[in-house]
Write an enzyme that holds these catalytic residues in place. Structure first.
Site, PDB file in Angstrom:
ATOM      1  CE  LYS A  40       2.280   4.922   8.130  1.00 32.30           C
ATOM      2  NZ  LYS A  40       0.905   5.187   8.343  1.00 32.30           N
ATOM      3  CG  ASP A  88       5.703   3.358   0.706  1.00 28.92           C
ATOM      4  OD1 ASP A  88       6.139   4.037   1.843  1.00 28.92           O
ATOM      5  OD2 ASP A  88       4.622   3.345   0.227  1.00 28.92           O
ATOM      6  CE1 TYR A  92      -3.725   2.184   0.817  1.00 25.41           C
ATOM      7  CE2 TYR A  92      -2.485   3.454   2.329  1.00 25.41           C
ATOM      8  CZ  TYR A  92      -3.709   3.348   1.560  1.00 25.41           C
ATOM      9  OH  TYR A  92      -4.341   4.423   1.650  1.00 25.41           O
TER      10      TYR A  92
HETATM   11  N1  HOZ Z   1      -3.528   3.360   6.071  1.00 18.85           N
HETATM   12  C1  HOZ Z   1      -3.095   3.255   7.457  1.00 18.85           C
HETATM   13  C2  HOZ Z   1      -2.503   1.972   8.041  1.00 18.85           C
HETATM   14  N2  HOZ Z   1      -1.646   1.347   7.122  1.00 18.85           N
HETATM   15  C3  HOZ Z   1      -4.236   3.450   8.326  1.00 18.85           C
HETATM   16  C4  HOZ Z   1      -4.266   4.934   8.672  1.00 18.85           C
HETATM   17  C5  HOZ Z   1      -5.155   5.457   9.792  1.00 18.85           C
HETATM   18  O1  HOZ Z   1      -6.280   4.702   9.783  1.00 18.85           O
HETATM   19  O2  HOZ Z   1      -4.982   6.264  10.539  1.00 18.85           O
END
Ligand code: HOZ
Length: 427
Positions: free
Chosen positions: A267, A239, A144
């Site tokens: 992050k 990534d 992802y």
């Molecule tokens: N896509 C995020 C984890 N892979 C989740 C982000 C969130 O819900 O804060």
């Protein structure tokens, strides 16, 4: 556990926010039940709207590596906020951030700040296309890279969680330009590169996958990607939104000793504020506007509050490299404790771990790609998740997300977690 206030808030939220949440996995759709509304967090603990305390294994999906409300980070944000929160003009903080990143990370000559990991990956791919003059990208199943159109093909994270195979709104043209291969399967990559020779701009990969649970790279896989990218003049994009500044000061590039052409961050780099970044080789980065014609911009890019939160976090990590070994040791401790209690139950499971990322798949097969991640017993995971939550342990509400450890976790927290797991696994 009394969660009446979260129930009330969830009811209210659903009237004005789609599904009651601003990011789908938070809705607890796959695990069932009511998402907890969080009121505050400190160190390794989250507190919900009813005041219940939880040991946190999400760390805001990675950023809170030092623990919540870290004194130095909060103080820096507070002090900076008095000087106004945005100018739409350059600041010295942005230079400081770029100097820190290029100093900590190998092979990053130039870096551009953005506001999220999605933006970083989207921009890196545009840059790779602009640089090579090619259209296609190759990504891996279950990986992802944010929610930009090109990436929502066979994607992990929320799409795996909600079992969304195709996303309405993504045009056939965009989907056609995204090739996918199974992670850790180099022959499949070779075949695609041969078939689309001269058409692939970039291979984008999570060097340690974290959006189908934690799935480390097989020995030699990333090296082979590096080699084929060199041979075929394809831009290799790591990534590192999850792994950057988490696995090591220089992220997976440093930890695994592999050079990417472009790297994306998010992050940890924002210390809990919305920040992303992409950077890499000068020769490629010089194609970004205003030096080149690959356009990319943002009103809040390099925002001073986000910069100071990120800079303070990165400096703490840089000046205290023992944080990485401590985190790794805690993750190893958790791994062996979980292993100990899970093996006493009559159930198949696999624990994957890399650095301070870990996850449990309820499947007896080694989990090395999306196919093996997908055969996990999600019903069992959901019971386990709720069993843990009831005992005050907050795991990601999805069998397809990595857990992230933060350095405020104590051995006592970890022991409590292991004890809770013994009970949750038997339910
Ligand atoms: N896509 C995020 C984890 N892979 C989740 C982000 C969130 O819900 O804060």
């Amino acid at each position: 556990m009394e969660i009446s206030k979260s129930r009330e808030l969830f009811e209210r939220a659903q009237k004005t926010i789609p599904g009651g949440v601003n990011s789908p996995v938070r809705a607890f759709r796959s695990v069932g039940g009511t998402p907890l509304f969080i009121n505050k967090a400190r160190g390794s603990y989250l507190y919900d709207a009813n005041g219940n305390k939880y040991i946190d294994y999400i760390a805001s999906w990675g950023p809170m590596i030092l623990g919540h409300a870290h004194e130095q980070v909060i103080k820096a944000i507070q002090e900076r906020a008095t000087l106004s929160t945005s100018y739409g003009a350059p600041t010295e903080l942005e230079i400081e951030m770029a100097e820190l990143i290029t100093g900590m990370v190998p092979h990053v000559d130039l870096v551009r700040m953005v506001n999220s990991g999605t933006e970083a990956c989207m921009s890196a791919v545009r840059l790779a296309r602009g640089f090579t003059g090619r259209n296609k990208i190759l990504k891996f199943e279950g990986h992802y890279h944010g929610h930009a159109d090109s990436f929502l093909v066979k994607a992990g994270s929320g799409l795996a969680t909600l079992e969304i195979q195709t996303v309405p709104g993504i045009t056939a043209g965009v989907a056609q330009d995204t090739l996918t291969a199974p992670f850790n399967n180099f022959p499949a990559v070779e075949e695609l590169v041969k078939k689309y020779s001269g058409e692939i701009a970039a291979i984008i990969v999570e060097p340690v996958a974290g959006n189908m649970g934690c799935v480390p790279p097989s020995a030699g896989f990333l090296e082979s990607l590096r080699n084929i990218c060199d041979q075929e003049k394809i831009v290799l994009i790591f990534d590192e939104v999850m792994t950057g500044f988490r696995l090591a000061p220089g992220g997976a590039q440093e930890k695994l000793g592999i050079r990417a052409d472009l790297v994306t961050y998010g992050k940890v780099i924002g210390g809990g504020l919305p920040v992303g970044a992409f950077g890499g080789r000068r020769e490629i980065m010089e194609h970004i506007a205003p030096l080149g014609k690959v356009y990319q911009a943002g009103t809040l890019s390099g925002n001073p509050l986000a910069m100071i939160a990120g800079i303070t976090t990165l400096k703490i990590l840089k000046e205290n490299p023992s944080i990485y070994s401590e985190l790794e040791e805690k993750t190893r401790y958790l791994h062996s404790g979980l292993d100990e209690v899970l093996k006493k139950q009559d159930l198949p499971y696999t624990i994957n771990r890399f650095g301070s990322m870990i996850s449990v798949h309820f499947s007896g097969r080694p989990v090395k790609d999306f196919e093996s991640a997908s055969i996990t017993d999600t019903a069992r995971f959901n019971r386990f998740f709720h069993g843990m939550l009831e005992q005050g342990i907050y795991l990601p509400p999805s069998a397809f997300e990595s857990w992230f450890l933060n350095n405020a976790l104590s051995i006592r927290d970890l022991d409590e977690t292991i004890e809770a797991a013994a009970q949750a696994a038997s339910s």
